[in-house]
Each structure stands twice: as C-alpha cells, then as structure tokens.
Design a protein around this motif. Structure first.
Motif, PDB file in Angstrom:
ATOM      1  N   ASP A  30       8.462 120.540 100.691  1.00 13.55           N
ATOM      2  CA  ASP A  30       7.284 119.759 101.057  1.00 13.55           C
ATOM      3  C   ASP A  30       6.293 119.562  99.908  1.00 13.55           C
ATOM      4  O   ASP A  30       5.309 118.853 100.050  1.00 13.55           O
ATOM      5  CB  ASP A  30       6.573 120.377 102.262  1.00 13.55           C
ATOM      6  CG  ASP A  30       6.073 121.784 101.993  1.00 13.55           C
ATOM      7  OD1 ASP A  30       6.451 122.391 100.979  1.00 13.55           O
ATOM      8  OD2 ASP A  30       5.303 122.289 102.837  1.00 13.55           O
ATOM      9  N   SER A  59       4.590 107.439 105.804  1.00 13.51           N
ATOM     10  CA  SER A  59       5.010 108.027 107.084  1.00 13.51           C
ATOM     11  C   SER A  59       5.381 109.498 106.921  1.00 13.51           C
ATOM     12  O   SER A  59       5.061 110.321 107.782  1.00 13.51           O
ATOM     13  CB  SER A  59       6.184 107.247 107.683  1.00 13.51           C
ATOM     14  OG  SER A  59       7.310 107.290 106.820  1.00 13.51           O
ATOM     15  N   ALA A  60       6.031 109.853 105.817  1.00 12.99           N
ATOM     16  CA  ALA A  60       6.405 111.251 105.581  1.00 12.99           C
ATOM     17  C   ALA A  60       5.188 112.106 105.272  1.00 12.99           C
ATOM     18  O   ALA A  60       5.157 113.293 105.592  1.00 12.99           O
ATOM     19  CB  ALA A  60       7.428 111.348 104.449  1.00 12.99           C
ATOM     20  N   ALA A  62       2.145 111.396 106.514  1.00 13.47           N
ATOM     21  CA  ALA A  62       1.357 111.437 107.753  1.00 13.47           C
ATOM     22  C   ALA A  62       1.841 112.529 108.694  1.00 13.47           C
ATOM     23  O   ALA A  62       1.031 113.200 109.339  1.00 13.47           O
ATOM     24  CB  ALA A  62       1.399 110.085 108.448  1.00 13.47           C
ATOM     25  N   ASP A  63       3.160 112.723 108.754  1.00 17.11           N
ATOM     26  CA  ASP A  63       3.673 113.775 109.642  1.00 17.11           C
ATOM     27  C   ASP A  63       3.853 115.103 108.911  1.00 17.11           C
ATOM     28  O   ASP A  63       4.422 116.042 109.447  1.00 17.11           O
ATOM     29  CB  ASP A  63       4.968 113.334 110.341  1.00 17.11           C
ATOM     30  CG  ASP A  63       6.176 113.263 109.414  1.00 17.11           C
ATOM     31  OD1 ASP A  63       6.096 113.704 108.244  1.00 17.11           O
ATOM     32  OD2 ASP A  63       7.218 112.766 109.865  1.00 17.11           O
ATOM     33  N   GLU A  64       3.348 115.162 107.682  1.00 13.81           N
ATOM     34  CA  GLU A  64       3.341 116.363 106.841  1.00 13.81           C
ATOM     35  C   GLU A  64       4.729 116.840 106.443  1.00 13.81           C
ATOM     36  O   GLU A  64       4.910 118.005 106.085  1.00 13.81           O
ATOM     37  CB  GLU A  64       2.502 117.468 107.471  1.00 13.81           C
ATOM     38  CG  GLU A  64       1.039 117.061 107.590  1.00 13.81           C
ATOM     39  CD  GLU A  64       0.122 118.191 108.014  1.00 13.81           C
ATOM     40  OE1 GLU A  64       0.520 119.368 107.940  1.00 13.81           O
ATOM     41  OE2 GLU A  64      -1.007 117.882 108.407  1.00 13.81           O
ATOM     42  N   SER A  65       5.732 115.948 106.500  1.00 11.77           N
ATOM     43  CA  SER A  65       7.031 116.282 105.914  1.00 11.77           C
ATOM     44  C   SER A  65       6.874 116.486 104.416  1.00 11.77           C
ATOM     45  O   SER A  65       7.569 117.291 103.813  1.00 11.77           O
ATOM     46  CB  SER A  65       8.042 115.163 106.179  1.00 11.77           C
ATOM     47  OG  SER A  65       8.324 115.058 107.545  1.00 11.77           O
ATOM     48  N   HIS A  67       3.877 117.561 101.991  1.00  8.19           N
ATOM     49  CA  HIS A  67       2.524 118.099 101.967  1.00  8.19           C
ATOM     50  C   HIS A  67       1.802 117.705 100.681  1.00  8.19           C
ATOM     51  O   HIS A  67       0.604 117.417 100.699  1.00  8.19           O
ATOM     52  CB  HIS A  67       2.564 119.628 102.102  1.00  8.19           C
ATOM     53  CG  HIS A  67       1.216 120.261 102.092  1.00  8.19           C
ATOM     54  ND1 HIS A  67       0.343 120.148 103.145  1.00  8.19           N
ATOM     55  CD2 HIS A  67       0.582 120.985 101.146  1.00  8.19           C
ATOM     56  CE1 HIS A  67      -0.777 120.800 102.843  1.00  8.19           C
ATOM     57  NE2 HIS A  67      -0.655 121.308 101.645  1.00  8.19           N
TER      58      HIS A  67
END
Length: 86
Positions: A30, A59-60, A62-65, A67
């Motif tokens: 991450d 998008s990655a 935003a969902d914290e995939s 960091h």
C-alpha cells in the motif's frame, strides 16, 4: 489490495503511451513508488503531471488500496537526459 500490475494498468489506461515502473516500498502493497514516462507530460509542470497520475489511480487511493504513492514523472526527453534508456 491492488496489485502492482493493476496500478500500472490504471496509469496506462489514462496515459496510453506511458512507460510505467511500480515498486512496493514497504512490502505491504500500500506504499508504492511509480516512475512514469509519458509524452503527455510535455509542457506541463510537475504538479500537473502528478495530478494526471493521481487521477489515474484515484479509485485505488479512495478505497485506501494505495495509502501512499511517491511519484517520479518524466517526458521521454527528460528521461533520456537523466541517462535512462529510451
């Protein structure tokens, strides 16, 4: 979690001519580094170049995939001047 290949694909979807290298900085998947070389960066400031890449992976992030993402962006000419292969 998002794979390094998925991040590369996200960036190349927005910047089709891009040469992209993604590295995992911590082993956790991450905290990443992206080196992106694209002619789309020509005439743009580093801030705009980075915004273009962040837009590609929004998008990655935003969902914290993802960091954290360290970026190094280059035009093909700047990449060559930095002594990197074409």
């Amino acid at each position: 979690m998002v794979s390094l290949k998925q991040v590369e694909t996200m960036i190349q979807t927005k910047l089709p001519d891009a040469h992209v290298v993604i590295r995992d900085l911590t082993g956790g998947g991450d905290h990443l580094e992206a080196i992106v070389v694209s002619s789309e960066f020509a005439g743009k400031t580093k801030v705009i170049q980075h915004q273009m890449v962040y837009d590609a992976v929004a998008s990655a992030m935003a969902d914290e995939s993802i960091h954290a993402l360290a970026l190094k962006t280059y035009t093909p000419e700047a990449w060559q001047k930095a002594g990197q292969p074409a």
